[in-house]
Design a protein around this motif. Structure first.
Motif, PDB file in Angstrom:
ATOM      1  N   VAL A  17       0.858  -1.186   0.000  1.00  8.00           N
ATOM      2  CA  VAL A  17       0.000   0.000   0.000  1.00  8.00           C
ATOM      3  C   VAL A  17       0.892   1.234   0.000  1.00  8.00           C
ATOM      4  CG1 VAL A  17      -1.795   1.289   1.191  1.00  8.00           C
ATOM      5  CG2 VAL A  17      -1.801  -1.217   1.272  1.00  8.00           C
ATOM      6  N   LEU A  18       0.773   2.052  -1.031  1.00  9.06           N
ATOM      7  CA  LEU A  18       1.485   3.321  -1.099  1.00  9.06           C
ATOM      8  C   LEU A  18       0.619   4.401  -0.474  1.00  9.06           C
ATOM      9  CD1 LEU A  18       2.619   3.064  -4.832  1.00  9.06           C
ATOM     10  CD2 LEU A  18       3.952   2.449  -2.812  1.00  9.06           C
ATOM     11  N   PRO A  32      -4.493  12.839   2.092  1.00 12.20           N
ATOM     12  CA  PRO A  32      -3.848  11.532   2.006  1.00 12.20           C
ATOM     13  C   PRO A  32      -4.735  10.499   1.306  1.00 12.20           C
ATOM     14  CG  PRO A  32      -3.718  12.407   4.241  1.00 12.20           C
ATOM     15  CD  PRO A  32      -4.706  13.248   3.489  1.00 12.20           C
ATOM     16  N   ALA A  33      -4.116   9.669   0.499  1.00 10.98           N
ATOM     17  CA  ALA A  33      -4.809   8.564  -0.176  1.00 10.98           C
ATOM     18  C   ALA A  33      -3.912   7.342  -0.156  1.00 10.98           C
ATOM     19  CB  ALA A  33      -5.149   8.935  -1.623  1.00 10.98           C
ATOM     20  N   GLY A  34      -4.520   6.191  -0.041  1.00 10.45           N
ATOM     21  CA  GLY A  34      -3.796   4.947  -0.242  1.00 10.45           C
ATOM     22  C   GLY A  34      -3.840   4.558  -1.703  1.00 10.45           C
ATOM     23  N   VAL A  35      -2.795   3.892  -2.171  1.00 12.44           N
ATOM     24  CA  VAL A  35      -2.729   3.447  -3.564  1.00 12.44           C
ATOM     25  C   VAL A  35      -2.179   2.025  -3.590  1.00 12.44           C
ATOM     26  CG1 VAL A  35      -1.740   3.826  -5.857  1.00 12.44           C
ATOM     27  CG2 VAL A  35      -2.359   5.792  -4.428  1.00 12.44           C
ATOM     28  N   VAL A  36      -2.919   1.114  -4.188  1.00 10.92           N
ATOM     29  CA  VAL A  36      -2.453  -0.247  -4.439  1.00 10.92           C
ATOM     30  C   VAL A  36      -2.272  -0.373  -5.947  1.00 10.92           C
ATOM     31  CG1 VAL A  36      -2.981  -2.702  -4.262  1.00 10.92           C
ATOM     32  CG2 VAL A  36      -3.607  -1.149  -2.394  1.00 10.92           C
ATOM     33  N   LEU A  37      -1.033  -0.476  -6.404  1.00 12.73           N
ATOM     34  CA  LEU A  37      -0.760  -0.461  -7.836  1.00 12.73           C
ATOM     35  C   LEU A  37      -1.091  -1.769  -8.531  1.00 12.73           C
ATOM     36  CD1 LEU A  37       2.595   1.539  -8.041  1.00 12.73           C
ATOM     37  CD2 LEU A  37       0.271   2.339  -8.539  1.00 12.73           C
ATOM     38  N   ALA A  95       2.059   8.339  -8.621  1.00 11.57           N
ATOM     39  CA  ALA A  95       2.820   7.126  -8.274  1.00 11.57           C
ATOM     40  C   ALA A  95       3.286   6.410  -9.535  1.00 11.57           C
ATOM     41  CB  ALA A  95       1.960   6.198  -7.418  1.00 11.57           C
ATOM     42  N   LEU A  96       2.434   6.323 -10.549  1.00  4.50           N
ATOM     43  CA  LEU A  96       2.817   5.690 -11.810  1.00  4.50           C
ATOM     44  C   LEU A  96       3.864   6.523 -12.551  1.00  4.50           C
ATOM     45  CD1 LEU A  96      -0.695   4.484 -12.997  1.00  4.50           C
ATOM     46  CD2 LEU A  96       1.213   3.021 -12.288  1.00  4.50           C
ATOM     47  N   ALA A  97       3.718   7.837 -12.526  1.00  3.19           N
ATOM     48  CA  ALA A  97       4.695   8.698 -13.195  1.00  3.19           C
ATOM     49  C   ALA A  97       6.075   8.562 -12.563  1.00  3.19           C
ATOM     50  CB  ALA A  97       4.231  10.156 -13.144  1.00  3.19           C
TER      51      ALA A  97
END
Length: 301
Positions: A17-18, A32-37, A95-97
């Motif tokens: 989890v990012l 704030p946000a969580g990110v699961v790639l 996050a992807l960038a």
């Protein structure tokens, strides 16, 4: 090249989890946000459990699509799935960038396709999302009466230049404009009463604004459906508000609107909202900065 900060928290879930703060100003504040790639194969129940453990208003879950730079994306608050979330979209795009470089992305969301363009800037990236087509309708008299009662506002607290509407850009937001900045600053609402009303009406947030000028607004967004009192930066609501301003003829495109949010929470955020002529969509631009993982939990907790 931007250095990627390790923001994963493997203790919370079976997948990394990012954590990012979207729409931050000068590297601080933001939402704030969580990110699961890579959420491929992750059951819905696990997604909800992860979002609840992360504790942010939303966590985005991505799955690679059939083509490069295309991803399926779903959003979960700690309480339920949400059709669309702007700040988590911006967080995921940045996050992807950081990992693949800037460029064009396409997120397939439950609300519809959302193109995003990421751009390199000094020290990081910005992301510009393009909303689904927007729409807006006047709030009914009963809706407005019930909302004012839950907010503990009076009719005279409203700015008559901005009529109460329910605006949509992926989900519905009640838009109310305060007559003065002090009224906006005094956010002391009946959480349970507003939560029930919003569930009945299907509103994701109540978008409370104050007009500093024709193109600069302060905003606050109560968010009981997400299990939080207030959201510090709400990209979906900003997009809906941009559509509202255009549809009502309050702003003539092309135009850029600046929404300043989170100031009263100590999390200053900036959302740049662009309206194009002949387009019923809205573009929302912001930054996102990586957040460190939380400290390890003490043994036995």
């Amino acid at each position: 090249m931007t250095t990627i900060t390790d923001t994963t928290d493997s203790a919370l879930s079976p997948v990394p989890v990012l954590r990012y703060a979207a729409f931050a100003q000068h590297g601080a504040g933001g939402n704030p946000a969580g990110v699961v790639l890579d959420a491929a194969g992750l059951p819905d129940s696990d997604r909800l459990s992860i979002a609840a453990a992360v504790g942010y208003s939303e966590t985005a879950f991505l799955e690679a699509g059939e083509h490069p730079d295309v991803y399926r994306m779903r959003f979960y608050s700690p309480l339920a799935e949400v059709a669309f979330c702007g700040h988590a979209t911006v967080a995921a795009a940045v996050a992807l960038a950081e990992r693949h470089g800037p460029g064009q992305l396409r997120f397939e969301t439950p609300a519809g396709p959302v193109p995003v363009r990421t751009t390199a800037i000094a020290g990081g990236y910005t992301a510009t999302l393009t909303s689904v087509p927007t729409r807006t309708r006047p709030a009914g008299a009963d809706e407005l009466e019930d909302a004012l009662a839950a907010l503990r506002w009076r009719a005279e607290d409203l700015d008559p230049r901005y009529p109460a509407h329910v605006a949509y850009a992926g989900n519905d937001h009640l838009v109310l404009a305060a007559a003065d900045r002090a009224r906006l600053a005094r956010l002391d609402y009946d959480y349970d009463r507003l939560a029930v009303l919003m569930a009945q009406r299907g509103w994701t947030t109540v978008h409370l604004v104050f007009a500093h000028s024709a193109r600069v607004f302060s905003a606050r967004d109560p968010f009981p459906p997400g299990g939080v009192v207030e959201d510090p930066a709400t990209g979906a609501a900003a997009a809906a508000f941009g559509g509202y301003l255009r549809t009502l003829g309050i702003v003539d495109p092309p135009a850029r609107i600046t929404v300043l949010q989170g100031e009263d929470m100590g999390r200053p955020s900036r959302l740049d909202v662009d309206l194009a002529a002949g387009d019923d969509r809205v573009r929302v631009t912001g930054t996102a900065v990586a957040l460190p993982p939380p400290p390890p939990r003490p043994a036995g907790t």
